[in-house]
Scaffold this motif. Structure first.
Motif, mmCIF file in Angstrom:
data_model
loop_
_atom_site.group_PDB
_atom_site.id
_atom_site.type_symbol
_atom_site.label_atom_id
_atom_site.label_comp_id
_atom_site.label_asym_id
_atom_site.label_seq_id
_atom_site.Cartn_x
_atom_site.Cartn_y
_atom_site.Cartn_z
ATOM 1 N N ALA B 6 -32.846 -75.209 -56.079
ATOM 2 C CA ALA B 6 -31.443 -75.077 -55.695
ATOM 3 C C ALA B 6 -30.979 -76.365 -55.030
ATOM 4 O O ALA B 6 -31.790 -77.101 -54.450
ATOM 5 N N TRP B 7 -29.712 -76.664 -55.154
ATOM 6 C CA TRP B 7 -29.115 -77.698 -54.316
ATOM 7 C C TRP B 7 -27.845 -77.124 -53.704
ATOM 8 O O TRP B 7 -27.214 -76.219 -54.266
ATOM 9 N N GLN B 8 -27.497 -77.632 -52.534
ATOM 10 C CA GLN B 8 -26.370 -77.065 -51.794
ATOM 11 C C GLN B 8 -25.528 -78.184 -51.213
ATOM 12 O O GLN B 8 -26.049 -79.209 -50.762
ATOM 13 N N ALA B 9 -24.218 -77.997 -51.219
ATOM 14 C CA ALA B 9 -23.298 -78.948 -50.610
ATOM 15 C C ALA B 9 -22.387 -78.198 -49.659
ATOM 16 O O ALA B 9 -21.946 -77.083 -49.960
ATOM 17 N N THR B 10 -22.134 -78.785 -48.501
ATOM 18 C CA THR B 10 -21.210 -78.171 -47.545
ATOM 19 C C THR B 10 -20.251 -79.238 -47.039
ATOM 20 O O THR B 10 -20.584 -80.422 -46.968
ATOM 21 N N VAL B 21 -10.769 -73.490 -26.651
ATOM 22 C CA VAL B 21 -10.672 -72.854 -27.969
ATOM 23 C C VAL B 21 -11.306 -73.780 -29.000
ATOM 24 O O VAL B 21 -10.981 -74.966 -29.068
ATOM 25 N N PHE B 22 -12.192 -73.214 -29.781
ATOM 26 C CA PHE B 22 -12.924 -73.980 -30.788
ATOM 27 C C PHE B 22 -12.629 -73.366 -32.158
ATOM 28 O O PHE B 22 -12.717 -72.146 -32.327
ATOM 29 N N VAL B 23 -12.256 -74.203 -33.108
ATOM 30 C CA VAL B 23 -11.961 -73.729 -34.465
ATOM 31 C C VAL B 23 -12.779 -74.549 -35.456
ATOM 32 O O VAL B 23 -12.829 -75.780 -35.332
ATOM 33 N N SER B 24 -13.401 -73.882 -36.392
ATOM 34 C CA SER B 24 -14.141 -74.619 -37.425
ATOM 35 C C SER B 24 -13.942 -73.948 -38.778
ATOM 36 O O SER B 24 -13.675 -72.735 -38.859
ATOM 37 N N ALA B 25 -14.040 -74.751 -39.796
ATOM 38 C CA ALA B 25 -13.971 -74.249 -41.176
ATOM 39 C C ALA B 25 -14.999 -75.014 -41.990
ATOM 40 O O ALA B 25 -15.165 -76.226 -41.820
ATOM 41 N N GLU B 26 -15.714 -74.285 -42.836
ATOM 42 C CA GLU B 26 -16.761 -74.934 -43.631
ATOM 43 C C GLU B 26 -16.825 -74.307 -45.014
ATOM 44 O O GLU B 26 -16.911 -73.086 -45.141
ATOM 45 N N GLY B 27 -16.723 -75.151 -46.016
ATOM 46 C CA GLY B 27 -16.890 -74.665 -47.384
ATOM 47 C C GLY B 27 -18.303 -74.970 -47.864
ATOM 48 O O GLY B 27 -18.929 -75.923 -47.399
ATOM 49 N N PHE B 28 -18.802 -74.152 -48.752
ATOM 50 C CA PHE B 28 -20.171 -74.393 -49.239
ATOM 51 C C PHE B 28 -20.258 -74.037 -50.722
ATOM 52 O O PHE B 28 -19.507 -73.194 -51.229
ATOM 53 N N TYR B 29 -21.174 -74.712 -51.389
ATOM 54 C CA TYR B 29 -21.451 -74.420 -52.789
ATOM 55 C C TYR B 29 -22.943 -74.624 -53.014
ATOM 56 O O TYR B 29 -23.515 -75.637 -52.600
ATOM 57 N N LYS B 30 -23.555 -73.662 -53.632
ATOM 58 C CA LYS B 30 -25.000 -73.727 -53.864
ATOM 59 C C LYS B 30 -25.265 -73.400 -55.326
ATOM 60 O O LYS B 30 -24.745 -72.419 -55.853
ATOM 61 N N TYR B 33 -31.325 -72.836 -59.840
ATOM 62 C CA TYR B 33 -31.928 -73.035 -61.161
ATOM 63 C C TYR B 33 -33.299 -72.372 -61.205
ATOM 64 O O TYR B 33 -33.904 -72.107 -60.175
ATOM 65 N N ASN B 34 -33.795 -72.230 -62.400
ATOM 66 C CA ASN B 34 -35.183 -71.761 -62.607
ATOM 67 C C ASN B 34 -35.461 -70.432 -61.912
ATOM 68 O O ASN B 34 -36.586 -70.173 -61.464
ATOM 69 N N LEU B 35 -34.446 -69.599 -61.789
ATOM 70 C CA LEU B 35 -34.669 -68.325 -61.117
ATOM 71 C C LEU B 35 -35.599 -67.449 -61.959
ATOM 72 O O LEU B 35 -35.497 -67.412 -63.191
ATOM 73 N N ILE B 36 -36.481 -66.764 -61.292
ATOM 74 C CA ILE B 36 -37.467 -65.941 -61.990
ATOM 75 C C ILE B 36 -36.824 -64.621 -62.396
ATOM 76 O O ILE B 36 -36.269 -63.898 -61.565
ATOM 77 N N VAL B 37 -36.861 -64.343 -63.688
ATOM 78 C CA VAL B 37 -36.248 -63.125 -64.236
ATOM 79 C C VAL B 37 -37.222 -62.495 -65.234
ATOM 80 O O VAL B 37 -38.172 -63.125 -65.694
ATOM 81 N N ARG B 38 -36.929 -61.257 -65.554
ATOM 82 C CA ARG B 38 -37.778 -60.540 -66.522
ATOM 83 C C ARG B 38 -37.459 -61.021 -67.945
ATOM 84 O O ARG B 38 -36.335 -61.430 -68.237
ATOM 85 N N THR B 39 -38.457 -60.972 -68.789
ATOM 86 C CA THR B 39 -38.261 -61.365 -70.181
ATOM 87 C C THR B 39 -39.071 -60.455 -71.104
ATOM 88 O O THR B 39 -40.108 -59.924 -70.690
ATOM 89 N N VAL B 62 -23.643 -69.802 -55.511
ATOM 90 C CA VAL B 62 -23.079 -69.174 -54.312
ATOM 91 C C VAL B 62 -22.023 -70.134 -53.796
ATOM 92 O O VAL B 62 -22.292 -71.330 -53.656
ATOM 93 N N PHE B 63 -20.828 -69.628 -53.555
ATOM 94 C CA PHE B 63 -19.811 -70.497 -52.982
ATOM 95 C C PHE B 63 -18.949 -69.687 -52.029
ATOM 96 O O PHE B 63 -18.897 -68.449 -52.109
ATOM 97 N N GLY B 64 -18.302 -70.402 -51.117
ATOM 98 C CA GLY B 64 -17.468 -69.668 -50.180
ATOM 99 C C GLY B 64 -16.936 -70.539 -49.070
ATOM 100 O O GLY B 64 -17.050 -71.772 -49.096
ATOM 101 N N LEU B 65 -16.360 -69.859 -48.078
ATOM 102 C CA LEU B 65 -15.693 -70.541 -46.971
ATOM 103 C C LEU B 65 -15.939 -69.739 -45.700
ATOM 104 O O LEU B 65 -15.771 -68.510 -45.693
ATOM 105 N N GLU B 66 -16.333 -70.450 -44.634
ATOM 106 C CA GLU B 66 -16.536 -69.809 -43.337
ATOM 107 C C GLU B 66 -15.472 -70.307 -42.362
ATOM 108 O O GLU B 66 -15.234 -71.517 -42.265
ATOM 109 N N LEU B 67 -14.862 -69.376 -41.661
ATOM 110 C CA LEU B 67 -13.870 -69.730 -40.640
ATOM 111 C C LEU B 67 -14.335 -69.142 -39.318
ATOM 112 O O LEU B 67 -14.788 -67.991 -39.259
ATOM 113 N N LEU B 68 -14.189 -69.933 -38.247
ATOM 114 C CA LEU B 68 -14.594 -69.454 -36.927
ATOM 115 C C LEU B 68 -13.552 -69.881 -35.899
ATOM 116 O O LEU B 68 -13.165 -71.061 -35.847
#
Lengths: 274, 228
Positions: B6-10, B21-30, B33-39, B62-68
């Protein structure tokens, strides 16, 4: 300690649904068992191709007319895909031998053609490619069936073994068991009674019993006459009569299954008084 | 088989719009590959042909956004609100449709607050609202007469969701301070408004009836804690 108590408390408080119907309660069209007589097909070199009669214990408490259609599936397996269209495009429909029965005869030209295609026909079962060894071990034949009662429909599968006579002649089904309902006297609403299956055959064999009723509740769907270590064990289960006496007799079925695929059953009924 | 990869970027920003008051926002994308599955494939090893059972054909993302938003502790009040939008899905084999991951939680909102009333009294609470877990429906069944059991026919994988989880937990503390030690009397109420969360599916013997396991009811706890 406190963590353990917390987990135990959580397990007690989390709720399992209790409104799902039990398998032992028959409230609609059901197939409770399928019997093949004889229970396996054995190829004898000097005899004709074997045949068997399939019969379904198909019941509907509304007393609607029930019919069952059987088909030999074109898949050689005892673990079918649930979406296999058999009866249907993946099955050879078997001729009726009664409203709940059909005849599987390997001499049927359609079945002979299928057997030849998969090299299971009697004339070619020693044609090489290991099929003789497979037939010595036994090849599962998959049978699909479809039961109908009015608008209701229930589909399912059973399987029986096709084999050579290397392991001897075909087995036989056990005799139908009897079923004792309590002491045989009148049954009162809310009364708790034992359902005791009675087997008249060889008690050295291992049987599994399944219990069903149209009313009341049964303590356990199944029982067996022997434990996993071979010890004899009680086979009765408890039946609790309904809270209110039903207008019609309560119907009971007990199905006996033997480890070698033999099947038998019996139906009984009882009147519940207020 | 080879290890899953896997590789991930944030990418994130954070700011303090006002003191405390502290505010943060973070986007992520992961990317996975090569995930083990049945065959269903078969392989020949050393002249022996056998079923492969598992391989590395799976992929996912996996992708998304975190707000705090966090109100840092001042004299009396502390609290924060966190919201995460995320999406986690998988493709089990090349050419197959994308499906939700088994534990995907698209929405996850948590709010925590604590307030000192004075005189040793303190109240606090936690509110959680989370998407229900994905669920695979059973759309039919076949009876297996040899086993006296039913074989389910599954619908599209993870095409349903269990209803959302939401719960409010409340706590009230009264603290007495003595020389060298403190005594804390507290009332902790889990699931304060007694919402029985629906945890997962259960079916009747022939899969014709469906229900959910229910989670915990309201659980009040009265406790006493000494700190030395």
């Amino acid at each position: 300690m406190w963590r353990f108590l917390s987990v135990a408390l959580a397990a007690l408080l989390a709720a399992c649904p209790d409104n799902l119907e039990a398998q032992s309660h028959v409230s609609k069209l059901r197939v409770l068992a399928v019997r093949a007589d004889p229970p396996e097909l054995v190829l004898e070199p000097d005899a004709g191709l074997p045949a068997t009669t399939l019969t379904a214990l198909a019941v509907d408490p509304s007393d609607a007319s029930v019919s069952v259609q059987f088909a030999l599936c074109s898949e050689i397996t005892s673990t079918p895909s649930p979406t296999l269209p058999c009866p249907g495009t993946a099955g050879i429909e078997l001729p009726d031998a009664g409203p709940l029965s059909a005849r599987l005869d390997l001499a049927d030209p359609r079945i002979a053609a299928f057997a030849s295609q998969v090299r299971l026909d009697g004339g070619a079962f020693d044609a090489g490619g290991g099929i003789a060894d497979e037939l010595d071990q036994g090849v599962p034949l998959l049978i699909g069936f479809s039961a109908r009662a009015g608008e209701q429909r229930l589909d399912g599968f059973t399987s029986l073994t096709l084999r050579s006579n290397a392991r001897g002649p075909a087995g036989v089904n056990p005799d139908a068991p009897d079923l004792e309902i309590g002491d045989g006297g009148p049954v009162l609403a809310r009364e708790v009674l034992r359902l005791q299956p009675v087997v008249t055959g060889d008690d050295s064999r291992t049987y599994q019993f399944s219990f069903f009723s149209t009313e009341g509740s049964i303590s356990s769907l199944r029982s067996t006459n022997r434990t996993a270590t071979g010890q004899l064990t009680p086979t009765w289960v408890e039946w609790t009569a309904p809270e209110v006496a039903p207008p019609a007799s309560v119907r009971f079925w007990v199905v006996l299954r033997e480890a070698d695929a033999g099947t038998a059953w019996i139906e009984r009924s009882a009147v519940v008084s207020p | 088989m080879v290890p899953e990869r896997a590789w991930q970027a944030t990418l994130g920003v954070e700011t303090r719009p006002t003191p405390g008051v502290f505010v943060s926002a973070e986007g992520f994308y992961k990317r996975l590959y090569n995930l083990i599955v049945r065959t269903d494939a078969v392989e020949t090893v050393g002249g022996v042909t056998r079923q492969q059972i598992l391989d590395n054909a799976g992929t996912g993302r996996v992708f998304g956004l975190e707000l705090l938003v966090r109100k840092e502790l001042t004299e009396r009040f502390f609290g924060w609100i966190a919201y995460t939008f995320s999406r986690s899905d998988r493709i089990d084999r090349p050419g197959e449709a994308r499906r939700l991951f088994d534990f995907d939680q698209t929405h996850n909102l948590t709010a925590i607050a604590s307030y000192k009333l004075g005189g040793g009294w303190q109240v606090g609470g936690r509110l959680r609202i989370i998407s229900g877990n994905p669920d695979t429906p059973v759309v039919g069944a076949r009876y297996l007469a040899n086993f006296d059991a039913y074989l389910p026919i599954y619908g599209a994988t993870n095409s349903l969701r269990v209803p959302a989880f939401h719960q409010l937990d409340v706590r009230i503390d009264k603290t007495w301070t003595f020389d060298g030690w403190m005594l804390d009397l507290y009332l902790d109420v889990l699931n304060a408004y007694n919402h029985r969360a629906l945890e997962g599916s259960v079916y009747s013997y022939d899969f014709s009836q469906h229900a959910y396991f229910e989670g915990l009811p309201v659980i009040p706890t009265l406790g006493l804690k000494g700190s030395f």
